[in-house]
Motif scaffolding. Structure first.
Motif, PDB file in Angstrom:
ATOM      1  N   VAL A  37       0.838  -1.204   0.000  1.00  0.00           N
ATOM      2  CA  VAL A  37       0.000   0.000   0.000  1.00  0.00           C
ATOM      3  C   VAL A  37       0.870   1.251   0.000  1.00  0.00           C
ATOM      4  O   VAL A  37       0.604   2.209  -0.743  1.00  0.00           O
ATOM      5  N   ALA A  38       1.921   1.260   0.813  1.00  0.00           N
ATOM      6  CA  ALA A  38       2.800   2.428   0.878  1.00  0.00           C
ATOM      7  C   ALA A  38       3.539   2.640  -0.442  1.00  0.00           C
ATOM      8  O   ALA A  38       3.693   3.788  -0.890  1.00  0.00           O
ATOM      9  N   VAL A  39       3.978   1.566  -1.076  1.00  0.00           N
ATOM     10  CA  VAL A  39       4.657   1.695  -2.368  1.00  0.00           C
ATOM     11  C   VAL A  39       3.676   2.186  -3.430  1.00  0.00           C
ATOM     12  O   VAL A  39       4.033   3.004  -4.282  1.00  0.00           O
ATOM     13  N   LYS A  40       2.438   1.725  -3.372  1.00  0.00           N
ATOM     14  CA  LYS A  40       1.436   2.199  -4.326  1.00  0.00           C
ATOM     15  C   LYS A  40       1.237   3.700  -4.188  1.00  0.00           C
ATOM     16  O   LYS A  40       1.176   4.425  -5.189  1.00  0.00           O
ATOM     17  N   LEU A  41       1.157   4.183  -2.943  1.00  0.00           N
ATOM     18  CA  LEU A  41       1.010   5.623  -2.729  1.00  0.00           C
ATOM     19  C   LEU A  41       2.247   6.388  -3.188  1.00  0.00           C
ATOM     20  O   LEU A  41       2.141   7.474  -3.755  1.00  0.00           O
ATOM     21  N   ALA A  42       3.425   5.818  -2.945  1.00  0.00           N
ATOM     22  CA  ALA A  42       4.662   6.469  -3.383  1.00  0.00           C
ATOM     23  C   ALA A  42       4.766   6.498  -4.898  1.00  0.00           C
ATOM     24  O   ALA A  42       5.260   7.484  -5.476  1.00  0.00           O
ATOM     25  N   ILE A  43       4.305   5.451  -5.556  1.00  0.00           N
ATOM     26  CA  ILE A  43       4.328   5.428  -7.027  1.00  0.00           C
ATOM     27  C   ILE A  43       3.427   6.511  -7.588  1.00  0.00           C
ATOM     28  O   ILE A  43       3.790   7.205  -8.535  1.00  0.00           O
ATOM     29  N   MET A  44       2.270   6.659  -6.981  1.00  0.00           N
ATOM     30  CA  MET A  44       1.349   7.679  -7.473  1.00  0.00           C
ATOM     31  C   MET A  44       1.879   9.088  -7.205  1.00  0.00           C
ATOM     32  O   MET A  44       1.746   9.972  -8.046  1.00  0.00           O
ATOM     33  N   GLU A  45       2.504   9.307  -6.066  1.00  0.00           N
ATOM     34  CA  GLU A  45       2.937  10.652  -5.715  1.00  0.00           C
ATOM     35  C   GLU A  45       4.256  11.034  -6.374  1.00  0.00           C
ATOM     36  O   GLU A  45       4.410  12.154  -6.863  1.00  0.00           O
ATOM     37  N   TYR A  46       5.221  10.125  -6.392  1.00  0.00           N
ATOM     38  CA  TYR A  46       6.553  10.453  -6.911  1.00  0.00           C
ATOM     39  C   TYR A  46       6.782   9.980  -8.339  1.00  0.00           C
ATOM     40  O   TYR A  46       7.890  10.094  -8.844  1.00  0.00           O
ATOM     41  N   ARG A  47       5.765   9.415  -8.962  1.00  0.00           N
ATOM     42  CA  ARG A  47       5.845   8.930 -10.341  1.00  0.00           C
ATOM     43  C   ARG A  47       6.999   7.941 -10.533  1.00  0.00           C
ATOM     44  O   ARG A  47       7.836   8.095 -11.414  1.00  0.00           O
ATOM     45  N   LEU A  48       7.011   6.914  -9.710  1.00  0.00           N
ATOM     46  CA  LEU A  48       8.022   5.863  -9.795  1.00  0.00           C
ATOM     47  C   LEU A  48       7.544   4.753 -10.723  1.00  0.00           C
ATOM     48  O   LEU A  48       6.383   4.716 -11.119  1.00  0.00           O
ATOM     49  N   THR A  49       8.438   3.838 -11.045  1.00  0.00           N
ATOM     50  CA  THR A  49       8.052   2.733 -11.916  1.00  0.00           C
ATOM     51  C   THR A  49       7.515   1.573 -11.080  1.00  0.00           C
ATOM     52  O   THR A  49       7.629   1.541  -9.861  1.00  0.00           O
ATOM     53  N   VAL A  50       6.971   0.600 -11.776  1.00  0.00           N
ATOM     54  CA  VAL A  50       6.421  -0.581 -11.128  1.00  0.00           C
ATOM     55  C   VAL A  50       7.538  -1.446 -10.537  1.00  0.00           C
ATOM     56  O   VAL A  50       7.290  -2.267  -9.657  1.00  0.00           O
ATOM     57  N   MET A  51       8.764  -1.239 -10.955  1.00  0.00           N
ATOM     58  CA  MET A  51       9.907  -2.002 -10.436  1.00  0.00           C
ATOM     59  C   MET A  51      10.136  -1.741  -8.948  1.00  0.00           C
ATOM     60  O   MET A  51      10.874  -2.465  -8.301  1.00  0.00           O
ATOM     61  N   THR A  52       9.474  -0.736  -8.422  1.00  0.00           N
ATOM     62  CA  THR A  52       9.602  -0.428  -7.003  1.00  0.00           C
ATOM     63  C   THR A  52       8.987  -1.535  -6.150  1.00  0.00           C
ATOM     64  O   THR A  52       9.317  -1.664  -4.969  1.00  0.00           O
ATOM     65  N   TYR A  53       8.120  -2.330  -6.721  1.00  0.00           N
ATOM     66  CA  TYR A  53       7.468  -3.425  -5.995  1.00  0.00           C
ATOM     67  C   TYR A  53       8.368  -4.653  -5.803  1.00  0.00           C
ATOM     68  O   TYR A  53       7.972  -5.588  -5.114  1.00  0.00           O
ATOM     69  N   ILE A  54       9.542  -4.689  -6.405  1.00  0.00           N
ATOM     70  CA  ILE A  54      10.368  -5.900  -6.402  1.00  0.00           C
ATOM     71  C   ILE A  54      10.685  -6.406  -4.987  1.00  0.00           C
ATOM     72  O   ILE A  54      10.525  -7.607  -4.724  1.00  0.00           O
ATOM     73  N   PRO A  55      11.120  -5.577  -4.040  1.00  0.00           N
ATOM     74  CA  PRO A  55      11.401  -6.133  -2.702  1.00  0.00           C
ATOM     75  C   PRO A  55      10.176  -6.736  -2.021  1.00  0.00           C
ATOM     76  O   PRO A  55      10.293  -7.743  -1.315  1.00  0.00           O
ATOM     77  N   GLU A  56       9.010  -6.148  -2.257  1.00  0.00           N
ATOM     78  CA  GLU A  56       7.798  -6.704  -1.650  1.00  0.00           C
ATOM     79  C   GLU A  56       7.452  -8.057  -2.263  1.00  0.00           C
ATOM     80  O   GLU A  56       7.063  -8.985  -1.556  1.00  0.00           O
ATOM     81  N   VAL A  57       7.603  -8.169  -3.569  1.00  0.00           N
ATOM     82  CA  VAL A  57       7.295  -9.434  -4.247  1.00  0.00           C
ATOM     83  C   VAL A  57       8.291 -10.516  -3.834  1.00  0.00           C
ATOM     84  O   VAL A  57       7.907 -11.668  -3.597  1.00  0.00           O
ATOM     85  N   VAL A  58       9.561 -10.133  -3.718  1.00  0.00           N
ATOM     86  CA  VAL A  58      10.580 -11.106  -3.306  1.00  0.00           C
ATOM     87  C   VAL A  58      10.290 -11.610  -1.895  1.00  0.00           C
ATOM     88  O   VAL A  58      10.379 -12.811  -1.621  1.00  0.00           O
ATOM     89  N   SER A  59       9.929 -10.699  -0.993  1.00  0.00           N
ATOM     90  CA  SER A  59       9.624 -11.141   0.368  1.00  0.00           C
ATOM     91  C   SER A  59       8.322 -11.936   0.423  1.00  0.00           C
ATOM     92  O   SER A  59       8.188 -12.846   1.232  1.00  0.00           O
ATOM     93  N   LEU A  60       7.376 -11.600  -0.446  1.00  0.00           N
ATOM     94  CA  LEU A  60       6.114 -12.331  -0.501  1.00  0.00           C
ATOM     95  C   LEU A  60       6.332 -13.773  -0.945  1.00  0.00           C
ATOM     96  O   LEU A  60       5.712 -14.700  -0.415  1.00  0.00           O
ATOM     97  N   ILE A  61       7.234 -13.976  -1.876  1.00  0.00           N
ATOM     98  CA  ILE A  61       7.506 -15.317  -2.392  1.00  0.00           C
ATOM     99  C   ILE A  61       8.575 -16.032  -1.555  1.00  0.00           C
ATOM    100  O   ILE A  61       8.489 -17.239  -1.326  1.00  0.00           O
ATOM    101  N   GLY A  62       9.560 -15.288  -1.076  1.00  0.00           N
ATOM    102  CA  GLY A  62      10.696 -15.897  -0.393  1.00  0.00           C
ATOM    103  C   GLY A  62      10.414 -16.389   1.013  1.00  0.00           C
ATOM    104  O   GLY A  62      11.006 -17.377   1.451  1.00  0.00           O
ATOM    105  N   PHE A  63       9.524 -15.717   1.736  1.00  0.00           N
ATOM    106  CA  PHE A  63       9.318 -16.109   3.129  1.00  0.00           C
ATOM    107  C   PHE A  63       8.693 -17.496   3.277  1.00  0.00           C
ATOM    108  O   PHE A  63       9.120 -18.252   4.156  1.00  0.00           O
ATOM    109  N   PRO A  64       7.717 -17.900   2.466  1.00  0.00           N
ATOM    110  CA  PRO A  64       7.240 -19.289   2.580  1.00  0.00           C
ATOM    111  C   PRO A  64       8.319 -20.330   2.268  1.00  0.00           C
ATOM    112  O   PRO A  64       8.334 -21.411   2.865  1.00  0.00           O
ATOM    113  N   VAL A  65       9.254 -19.988   1.379  1.00  0.00           N
ATOM    114  CA  VAL A  65      10.367 -20.902   1.099  1.00  0.00           C
ATOM    115  C   VAL A  65      11.248 -21.038   2.335  1.00  0.00           C
ATOM    116  O   VAL A  65      11.670 -22.139   2.697  1.00  0.00           O
TER     117      VAL A  65
END
Length: 107
Positions: A37-65
């Motif tokens: 949610v915070a990255v989504k707000l930062a993307i909208m406000e600072y005009r960042l790319t979708v690549m900003t989500y990478i650490p969240e996706v890695v932790s989302l997939i990596g923690f169950p492993v």
């Protein structure tokens, strides 16, 4: 006369460890969701790319492993080490997500 059987204790400890892992998973996923949610707000406000989500996706997939690997450690008989690893990796991921968000939003 009944004899002591350690198999019941071992089965109960596996169930308690699994419940412990699920509880920690819910805590970490709560932080991951708030980071999304915070990255989504930062993307909208600072005009960042979708690549900003990478650490969240890695932790989302990596923690169950990581949880799966610690369950293998638990099944090897190293119970305290497995509990410590779960707690350590959960805290590392939470701090990593916090640092990621702190770098995105420079106050």
């Amino acid at each position: 006369m009944t004899y002591y059987n350690d198999k019941k204790n071992e089965a109960a400890s596996k169930i308690f460890f699994m419940l412990f892992q699920m509880f920690i998973l819910l805590i970490v996923y709560g932080f991951v969701y708030s980071s999304f949610v915070a990255v989504k707000l930062a993307i909208m406000e600072y005009r960042l790319t979708v690549m900003t989500y990478i650490p969240e996706v890695v932790s989302l997939i990596g923690f169950p492993v990581i949880l799966y690997k610690t369950r293998e450690v638990f099944n090897q008989g190293k119970r305290l080490r497995a509990v410590g690893l779960v707690m350590a990796w959960a805290s590392v991921i939470i701090v990593f997500l916090y640092l990621h968000l702190a770098q995105i939003v420079k106050i």
